[in-house]
Design a protein around this motif. Structure first.
Motif, short mmCIF file in Angstrom:
data_model
loop_
_atom_site.label_atom_id
_atom_site.label_comp_id
_atom_site.label_asym_id
_atom_site.label_seq_id
_atom_site.Cartn_x
_atom_site.Cartn_y
_atom_site.Cartn_z
N ARG A 153 0.89 -1.27 0.10
CA ARG A 153 -0.12 0.08 0.13
C ARG A 153 0.98 1.32 0.05
O ARG A 153 1.81 1.30 0.81
N THR A 165 -12.57 1.28 -18.25
CA THR A 165 -12.10 1.50 -16.67
C THR A 165 -11.74 0.42 -15.86
O THR A 165 -10.53 0.15 -15.34
N PRO A 166 -13.00 -0.53 -15.75
CA PRO A 166 -12.56 -1.83 -15.06
C PRO A 166 -11.66 -2.76 -15.72
O PRO A 166 -11.15 -3.44 -15.11
N LEU A 184 -8.12 -1.73 -15.01
CA LEU A 184 -7.59 -2.02 -13.62
C LEU A 184 -7.35 -3.72 -13.89
O LEU A 184 -6.47 -3.94 -13.01
N PHE A 241 -6.41 -6.08 -10.01
CA PHE A 241 -7.42 -5.32 -9.60
C PHE A 241 -7.46 -4.59 -8.21
O PHE A 241 -7.81 -3.59 -7.74
N VAL A 242 -7.12 -5.59 -7.17
CA VAL A 242 -7.10 -5.59 -5.94
C VAL A 242 -5.82 -4.43 -5.61
O VAL A 242 -6.20 -3.72 -4.85
N CYS A 271 -4.73 -2.13 -7.65
CA CYS A 271 -5.11 -0.86 -8.04
C CYS A 271 -6.37 -0.16 -7.11
O CYS A 271 -6.26 1.04 -7.17
N TRP A 272 -7.03 -1.12 -6.72
CA TRP A 272 -8.03 -0.55 -5.71
C TRP A 272 -7.53 -0.05 -4.31
O TRP A 272 -8.02 0.95 -3.89
N THR A 273 -6.54 -0.67 -4.13
CA THR A 273 -5.79 -0.49 -2.85
C THR A 273 -5.12 0.71 -3.01
O THR A 273 -5.17 1.61 -1.86
N ASN A 274 -4.64 0.94 -4.08
CA ASN A 274 -3.85 2.35 -4.30
C ASN A 274 -4.31 3.15 -5.24
O ASN A 274 -3.66 3.82 -5.90
N LYS A 275 -5.68 3.40 -5.21
CA LYS A 275 -6.47 4.01 -6.00
C LYS A 275 -6.43 5.53 -6.09
O LYS A 275 -6.22 6.34 -6.68
N SER A 313 3.75 -1.35 -5.98
CA SER A 313 2.63 -1.77 -5.74
C SER A 313 2.72 -3.38 -5.11
O SER A 313 1.76 -3.87 -4.31
#
Length: 256
Positions: A5, A151-152, A155, A179-180, A182-186, A246
């Protein structure tokens, strides 16, 4: 390997690292980017199968540019053959990358199809200019839907080629981990994209000023392609750093 993160401000660092690394090897990175674009464009012109094959090769080509960035970051000159890195890592990794490419092509076709269905019927008459094309509501809606739906997909595939190539992760699992991550470090990714938007806007402003001094629209036509190529190459150079920071290895260090 585990997820790392990072704070949102790291997004600006990724932009800076991309620009700095690009400036170390500007000719090499720009040349590799143009080879990538030309190769995909020529393949896309092949009837029937060309476009799906071009889409399927995009993850491998992106990995090649990331490998080139890795070399440039270490002070080495990336040779043209590095674009084929994805196909030089053994039969098992090659099969995995081809599967990943097939999934990307399939996902892209689904996105394009859905965007076409959601945007309504296309113009019945031929449109001769880009300006007239953008004045068509159906075309604008189609582009908007593609942006939303991609977009998804983006990711899912953001880190996937690097995870498959450098860590031997199964393509399907790599999509999940990408995806996880990217979402964690959005927050960092959002700052990263905003940073590059600022770079593109700044370069565009400089181009307009130069064109106004050198002859207006004719000068702009001459300047746009080289400027866009340089900035796009720098953007692709920065993608490696979003992956590197990441993830961590089991020893707690980011992957080399």
């Amino acid at each position: 390997m585990k997820l790392h993160r990072v704070p949102a401000r790291t997004g600006l660092l990724w932009v800076q690292l991309g620009l700095r690394t690009f400036l170390r090897q500007p000719l090499a990175m720009t040349g590799l980017f143009l080879m990538f674009i030309m190769g995909v464009s020529v393949l896309a012109m092949v009837p029937v199968l060309g476009a799906p094959l071009a889409l399927a090769l995009l993850p491998a080509a992106t990995l090649g540019l990331m490998a080139a960035t890795k070399e440039a970051d270490r002070g080495r000159f990336p040779m043209p053959t590095i674009l084929a890195s994805a196909f030089q890592a053994g039969r098992e990794r090659v099969r995995a990358m081809l599967l990943l490419g097939g999934l990307y092509a399939l996902g892209s076709i689904v996105v394009i199809t859905l965007a076409t269905l959601l945007s309504g019927p296309a113009p019945e008459t031929a449109i001769e200019s880009a300006e007239a094309l953008l004045n068509e509501p159906a075309v604008v809606r189609n582009l908007a839907w593609q942006a939303v739906l991609y977009t998804p997909l983006g990711l899912l595939f953001w880190h996937a080629p690097a995870l498959v190539h450098w860590h031997g992760i199964h393509p399907v699992k790599s999509l999940f981990f990408s995806f996880v991550a990217c979402w964690t470090n959005k927050g960092a990714l959002l700052v990263f994209m905003l940073g590059w938007l600022a770079v593109f806007f700044g370069v565009s402003l400089v181009l307009v000023l130069l064109a106004s001094l050198l002859g207006g629209s004719s000068a702009m036509q001459v300047l746009v392609f080289p400027a866009a190529s340089l900035v796009s190459a720098a953007f692709f150079t920065s993608l490696y750093f979003t992956f590197r920071d990441s993830f961590q290895t089991d020893e707690g260090e980011p992957p080399a």
